[in-house]
Design an enzyme around this catalytic site. Structure first.
Site, PDB file in Angstrom:
ATOM      1  N   GLU A 105     -22.269  24.000 -13.521  1.00  0.00           N
ATOM      2  CA  GLU A 105     -23.166  23.239 -14.423  1.00  0.00           C
ATOM      3  C   GLU A 105     -24.081  22.823 -13.530  1.00  0.00           C
ATOM      4  O   GLU A 105     -23.771  21.978 -12.465  1.00  0.00           O
ATOM      5  CB  GLU A 105     -22.549  22.123 -15.153  1.00  0.00           C
ATOM      6  CG  GLU A 105     -21.522  22.505 -16.206  1.00  0.00           C
ATOM      7  CD  GLU A 105     -22.022  22.929 -17.441  1.00  0.00           C
ATOM      8  OE1 GLU A 105     -21.294  23.562 -18.420  1.00  0.00           O
ATOM      9  OE2 GLU A 105     -23.322  23.085 -17.720  1.00  0.00           O
ATOM     10  N   HIS A 129     -24.189  27.560 -16.046  1.00  0.00           N
ATOM     11  CA  HIS A 129     -24.842  26.766 -17.034  1.00  0.00           C
ATOM     12  C   HIS A 129     -25.496  25.687 -16.712  1.00  0.00           C
ATOM     13  O   HIS A 129     -25.760  25.362 -15.238  1.00  0.00           O
ATOM     14  CB  HIS A 129     -23.606  26.193 -17.943  1.00  0.00           C
ATOM     15  CG  HIS A 129     -22.791  27.032 -18.778  1.00  0.00           C
ATOM     16  ND1 HIS A 129     -22.826  27.452 -20.240  1.00  0.00           N
ATOM     17  CD2 HIS A 129     -21.863  28.062 -18.300  1.00  0.00           C
ATOM     18  CE1 HIS A 129     -22.258  28.246 -20.675  1.00  0.00           C
ATOM     19  NE2 HIS A 129     -21.455  28.746 -19.455  1.00  0.00           N
ATOM     20  N   GLU A 143     -30.524  26.957 -20.909  1.00  0.00           N
ATOM     21  CA  GLU A 143     -30.116  26.692 -19.621  1.00  0.00           C
ATOM     22  C   GLU A 143     -30.792  27.628 -18.783  1.00  0.00           C
ATOM     23  O   GLU A 143     -30.117  28.579 -17.875  1.00  0.00           O
ATOM     24  CB  GLU A 143     -28.546  26.581 -19.732  1.00  0.00           C
ATOM     25  CG  GLU A 143     -27.985  25.584 -20.440  1.00  0.00           C
ATOM     26  CD  GLU A 143     -26.605  25.858 -20.947  1.00  0.00           C
ATOM     27  OE1 GLU A 143     -26.297  25.189 -21.667  1.00  0.00           O
ATOM     28  OE2 GLU A 143     -25.969  26.450 -20.277  1.00  0.00           O
ATOM     29  N   HIS A 176     -25.894  30.367 -22.764  1.00  0.00           N
ATOM     30  CA  HIS A 176     -26.857  29.634 -23.412  1.00  0.00           C
ATOM     31  C   HIS A 176     -28.108  29.481 -22.975  1.00  0.00           C
ATOM     32  O   HIS A 176     -28.399  29.185 -21.883  1.00  0.00           O
ATOM     33  CB  HIS A 176     -26.095  27.840 -23.264  1.00  0.00           C
ATOM     34  CG  HIS A 176     -25.030  27.964 -23.963  1.00  0.00           C
ATOM     35  ND1 HIS A 176     -23.964  27.215 -23.025  1.00  0.00           N
ATOM     36  CD2 HIS A 176     -24.255  28.180 -25.022  1.00  0.00           C
ATOM     37  CE1 HIS A 176     -22.718  27.166 -23.762  1.00  0.00           C
ATOM     38  NE2 HIS A 176     -23.044  27.737 -24.987  1.00  0.00           N
TER      39      HIS A 176
HETATM   40  C1  GEM Z   1     -19.925  23.682 -21.865  1.00  0.00           C
HETATM   41  S1  GEM Z   1     -19.265  24.742 -20.984  1.00  0.00           S
HETATM   42  C2  GEM Z   1     -17.553  24.561 -20.871  1.00  0.00           C
HETATM   43  C3  GEM Z   1     -16.959  23.309 -20.790  1.00  0.00           C
HETATM   44  N1  GEM Z   1     -15.716  23.207 -20.197  1.00  0.00           N
HETATM   45  C4  GEM Z   1     -14.980  22.225 -20.180  1.00  0.00           C
HETATM   46  N2  GEM Z   1     -13.836  22.188 -19.397  1.00  0.00           N
HETATM   47  N3  GEM Z   1     -15.114  21.286 -20.841  1.00  0.00           N
HETATM   48  C5  GEM Z   1     -19.912  24.221 -23.374  1.00  0.00           C
HETATM   49  O1  GEM Z   1     -19.999  25.553 -23.629  1.00  0.00           O
HETATM   50  O2  GEM Z   1     -20.058  23.732 -24.249  1.00  0.00           O
HETATM   51  C6  GEM Z   1     -21.238  23.266 -21.611  1.00  0.00           C
HETATM   52  C7  GEM Z   1     -22.460  24.006 -21.281  1.00  0.00           C
HETATM   53  O3  GEM Z   1     -22.605  24.673 -22.431  1.00  0.00           O
HETATM   54  O4  GEM Z   1     -22.856  24.086 -20.399  1.00  0.00           O
HETATM   55 ZN    ZN Z   2     -24.046  26.145 -21.428  1.00  0.00          ZN
END
Ligand code: GEM
Ligand code: ZN
Length: 375
Positions: free
Chosen positions: A335, A259, A169, A166
């Site tokens: 995260e 992320h 980020e 993403h």
């Molecule tokens: C999330 S990353 C994955 C989320 N995983 C769980 N177990 N909920 C996405 O890709 O939406 C958030 C992000 O983008 O950082």
């Molecule tokens: Zn992300």
């Protein structure tokens, strides 16, 4: 007064910028999708004027809860960033700031430019411990680069790290900068112990097209790369396609997907409890990894984060779920907050590039703690 965005990751829609006390803006959606939240623009000609900047469509952002307790960042030199007074009321995000110079930048989070990305690659290769490979080209023809660090012995454990699926980020690439700097430090005992047993495969930026475009969440074809891992295609998601092919070639013993999170003001991980093959071995590795990570960095915590997936309910289109299941390995989404880390708040800077970089350094200690149990 002038607002401009014609630079790496620049993104904002200007409705009206005549009156410094009432600058009307909108969040600009990603180029080929409706996701909107990232902004980055330059304001000129307003030195010592109280500027009030309204994002009138903030309620239609991808994550509106991301504006609660959020402070935008500003910089005069694009290297030193600081938080500025920001409020979210009645669906409008308002930044109020008096610039101390005629040129100032505002952004959603501390940017990480494509030039910084290319310099990161060059610095890593210059260490003499890192090999750069091109895995293929993105939708718009940019290089998808893999950094390989280690002896690549057949017996080596394979540690994979991907970042910035993403593109908005940007903390993810700051994290990789810190992880790499320590890993490539021949004087660092943790790095030396790791490279005695493991080869690292690192993709510092999974989404260079989206990064340059100032997208929040998608590549140039409008694909959310973290939903492409079950069936990537060269046409829509070459970034995932080529990295996934390389993983199938090398194998994976540990995977981290880096992320940033718009809403939750903490650093946390999300594992693979919802994939079909999840078992006690992986659960034990997760506990060991998190305990070591918390010992290595007070910025990490395991109390706040995403709700756990129910058994068998993981979204298998996501990187962490697909890799964890495919390779029956420890796999984490890591995260970092766009806001601040509420268990160690910093009112001047919030969460930023340097804290992301330090966290990347600390992550090596967590990786070392589980290495002996990965196979
Ligand atoms: C999330 S990353 C994955 C989320 N995983 C769980 N177990 N909920 C996405 O890709 O939406 C958030 C992000 O983008 O950082
Ligand atoms: Zn992300």
């Amino acid at each position: 007064m002038k607002i401009s965005t014609q630079f790496d990751a620049g993104a904002v829609i200007v409705i009206d910028a005549e009156n410094p006390a009432d600058i009307r803006l909108q969040l600009r959606p990603d180029n080929a999708s409706d996701f909107a939240q990232w902004f980055y623009f330059r304001l000129q000609g307003a030195a010592y004027q109280n500027c009030v900047m309204h994002f009138e469509n903030a309620a239609s952002a991808a994550y509106p809860a991301g504006w609660e307790e959020y402070q935008a960042v500003a910089s005069y030199d694009r290297q030193n960033w600081f938080r500025v007074p920001t409020r979210y009321e009645n669906g409008v995000l308002t930044i109020e700031h008096t610039p101390l110079a005629n040129s100032v930048y505002y952004a959603y989070f501390e940017p990480y430019s494509h030039e910084q990305h290319l310099n990161l690659l060059g610095d890593a290769q210059g260490s003499g411990l890192c090999q750069i490979d091109d895995l293929g080209s993105t939708v718009e023809g940019r290089d998808i680069n893999l950094l390989t660090i280690g002896n690549q012995a057949a017996s080596d454990l394979k540690v994979w790290v991907t970042a910035r699926q993403h593109p908005g980020e940007t903390m993810a690439e700051w994290f990789v900068e810190g992880l790499l700097a320590r890993l490539l430090d021949p004087q660092d005992p943790t790095a030396r112990a790791l490279l005695d047993q493991a080869t690292f495969y690192i993709v510092p930026n999974m989404n260079p097209d989206g990064s340059v475009r100032g997208n929040l969440r998608t590549n140039a074809a409008g694909a959310n790369l973290n939903r492409e891992w079950q069936n990537p295609t060269v046409a829509r998601s070459p970034e995932v396609y080529y990295v996934r092919e390389k993983m199938l070639e090398t194998g994976v013993d540990l995977f981290l997907d880096i992320h940033g999170d718009e809403t939750i003001p903490f650093v946390f991980v999300a594992g693979t409890e919802g994939v079909p093959s999840y078992n006690g071995r992986i659960a034990e590795l997760e506990i060991r990894f998190k305990n070591a990570f918390a010992a290595a960095s007070p910025d990490f915590q395991d109390e706040h984060g995403y709700a756990k997936d129910a058994p068998g309910q993981a979204n298998m289109t996501m990187a962490t779920a697909w890799v964890g299941e495919q390779f029956k390995c420890l796999a984490y989404t890591l995260e970092m907050p766009f806001k601040d880390n509420d268990n160690l708040p910093d009112d001047d800077f919030g969460w930023n590039g340097q804290r992301s970089l330090r966290l990347g350094e600390a992550a090596l200690s967590a990786i070392l703690s589980v290495l002996p149990q990965l196979r």
